[in-house]
Write an enzyme that holds these catalytic residues in place. Structure first.
Site, PDB file in Angstrom:
ATOM      1  N   THR A 192       2.617  -0.849  15.390  1.00  0.00           N
ATOM      2  CA  THR A 192       2.545   0.519  15.901  1.00  0.00           C
ATOM      3  C   THR A 192       1.087   0.945  15.883  1.00  0.00           C
ATOM      4  O   THR A 192       0.290   0.394  15.129  1.00  0.00           O
ATOM      5  CB  THR A 192       3.376   1.457  14.996  1.00  0.00           C
ATOM      6  OG1 THR A 192       4.738   1.049  15.016  1.00  0.00           O
ATOM      7  CG2 THR A 192       3.297   2.904  15.422  1.00  0.00           C
ATOM      8  N   GLY A 240       6.584   0.345  10.714  1.00  0.00           N
ATOM      9  CA  GLY A 240       8.036   0.222  10.742  1.00  0.00           C
ATOM     10  C   GLY A 240       8.696   0.945   9.585  1.00  0.00           C
ATOM     11  O   GLY A 240       8.442   2.117   9.308  1.00  0.00           O
TER      12      GLY A 240
END
EC number: 2.3.2.2
Length: 528
Positions: free
Chosen positions: A350, A433
């Site tokens: 991410t 995550g």
């Protein structure tokens, strides 16, 4: 102040603006946008678009985003849910009838319709000063002319668990010459550059309609997906109300469900009953309390969090003081709990962006395709890597996170915002995550309870409870590891560092900004 005889970095201090991202080219693009007259929102979207090119394993226009934003750093914190939905044809019965026991991690059935481009367009329209064409220009340049692969990007790209060969188009673009690029190599994505040009010219419609949407829908259908042109055209993000709790004199704001941000607030509520500040910040007792609070909070995340458009999530009850007291009573300082169900919390790739501009507009912005290279499905003509957020859905029809038509999955990416007395103190985020609630809590308690500056707080050693083990980074002191084992924890070293993060701290009295970026990634904070 840090000890300058040890490796590390100082925080970045400035007066006008600070941008912090996980990639140097993205941070530079954000600063350039700010200096060209853009505001924090323009800079954040610009940086996210660049990262979708130069960190292709982590994010892109085939993913989702969430944003917390506070105009001029005062008043209400705005929240925007830019996460996509399941196709209209996706039902639990359809998957069960086809013999699925769970949603796959890769392939077309892991794909939810991407929400990022819709969110970028809406946020620029509502809060930016620049248009999509200007904001996307740096990303188009890097996709077309090439960019140098940074070291952490190369590390992630070469992860043996990533199977880019499963999709011929992914292999062609992301395994040039049959292998993952190495640090220092130059990589280009001409198909993606052409797609970004279409979006720059046509706006949101350039992604969700026309040739770009045709390419994505056609590929998904070829592979057996349920996606339609109507699913893409109907995509629309929403302004929502943040969820918040008080901790250490601050108000901590998170995205509401379908986002997992509630998990961090539950952890903070539980930890508020312990006097963490009197403990060793890297000692076994502090880490043990954090681990146990996390185990309790994640249990509730997995029981309750779903798309509030379709299910009820008892937020008020979960964030009540009485509920925190009840959870806290289950924790023992000298031993690990043994009665909780097993947690399996996958990591992900991410990008997180924290920006404050000269007007003190503060943005906390996160964008992701979830697992490395998302679903592994790539648009043949568009070069769009499609996310695998659908893999988070359940196939239990009674579960709040059961897949359903037009439903959003439980989502891990979570921007954070800390305020005090109605003014922003810090936009912050820690990616990774399932680790993200742990990361948010570790960062905040490092600063609030232990007085660390943002860079020290991000640098500090980390632990994470996952799959009945405690993952402890190499920097965790040996004595702390032994203390955790004495309390009944099984401790292992993680394969890779735990998460990565950014933050910008506002000092309203001095008129200064302090930025920080996690050394576990390639990025940096810059200011002027």
């Amino acid at each position: 102040m840090r000890d300058f005889q040890f490796p590390g970095r100082s925080p970045v201090r400035a007066t006008q603006a600070v941008a912090a991202t996980s990639h140097p080219l993205a941070t530079l693009a954000a600063i350039d946008m700010l200096r060209a007259g853009g505001n924090a929102m323009d800079a954040a979207v610009c940086a996210a678009a660049v990262q979708g090119v130069v960190e292709p394993q982590s994010t892109g226009i085939g993913g989702d985003c969430f944003v917390l934003y506070c105009p001029k750093g005062q008043g209400d914190v705005l929240a925007f849910n830019g996460s996509g939905r399941a196709p209209a044809g996706a039902t639990v019965d359809w998957y069960l009838d086809k013999g699925f026991n769970e949603l796959p991690k890769q392939g077309p059935h892991a794909v939810t319709v991407p929400g990022a481009v819709d969110a970028w367009s809406r946020l620029l329209q509502d809060h930016g000063r620049k248009d999509l064409a200007e904001v996307l220009a740096p990303a188009i340049h890097y996709a077309e002319d090439g960019y140098v692969v940074q070291d952490r990007v190369a590390f992630d790209w070469a992860d043996p668990e990533i199977d880019l060969t499963a999709d011929e188009h992914a292999a062609r673009i992301f395994l040039p010459g049959g292998q993952a690029p190495k640090a220092g190599d130059i990589h280009r994505q001409p198909e993606l550059a052409a797609t970004l040009r279409v979006i720059a010219k046509q706006g949101r419609a350039g992604f969700y309609e026309g040739a770009v949407a045709d390419d994505m829908v056609r590929r998904l259908k070829e592979l057996g997906g349920l996606h339609s042109h109507e699913d893409f055209a109907a995509t629309k993000g929403d302004y929502v109300s943040p969820v918040s709790t008080a901790y250490g004199g601050h108000d901590i704001h998170q995205m509401p469900p379908n986002n997992q941000g509630l998990t961090a607030l539950l952890m903070l509520n539980v930890l508020s009953g312990f006097k963490l500040g009197g403990l060793d910040p890297n000692g076994a007792e502090r880490l043990h309390l954090e681990i146990e609070a996390g185990r309790l909070a994640y249990q509730d995340r997995d029981r309750f969090v779903g798309d509030q458009d379709q299910v009820h999530v008892p937020i008020k009850q979960l964030l009540s003081g009485a509920y925190a007291d009840r959870l806290r009573a289950e924790i023992h300082r000298d031993r690990a709990m043994t009665h909780l169900p097993r947690l399996e919390l996958p990591g992900s790739d991410t990008v997180y962006i924290s920006i404050v501009d000269r007007d003190r507009n503060a943005v906390s912005f996160i964008n992701s395709t979830y697992y490395s290279f998302g679903s592994g499905v790539v648009g043949p003509k568009t070069g769009v890597v499609l996310q695998n957020r659908g893999s988070s859905f359940r196939l239990d029809p009674a579960h709040p996170n059961a897949i359903a038509p037009g439903k959003r999955p439980m989502h891990t990416i979570m921007p954070g915002m800390a305020t005090r007395n109605g003014r922003v103190v810090m936009p912050f985020g820690v990616m990774g995550g399932g680790y993200q609630p742990f990361g948010h809590v570790h960062l905040l308690t490092n600063m609030i309870d232990f007085g660390m500056d943002p860079q020290q707080a991000l640098d500090a050693p980390r632990v994470f409870y996952n799959d009945d083990t405690v993952e402890a980074e190499r920097s965790v002191p040996t004595a702390a590891i032994e203390g955790l084992r004495e309390r009944g924890h099984r401790v292992v070293e993680p394969y890779q560092p735990l998460g990565g993060g950014q933050a910008v701290l506002i000092d309203w009295d001095k008129g200064t900004l302090t930025g920080a970026s996690d050394p576990r990634k390639d990025g940096m904070a810059l200011g002027y």
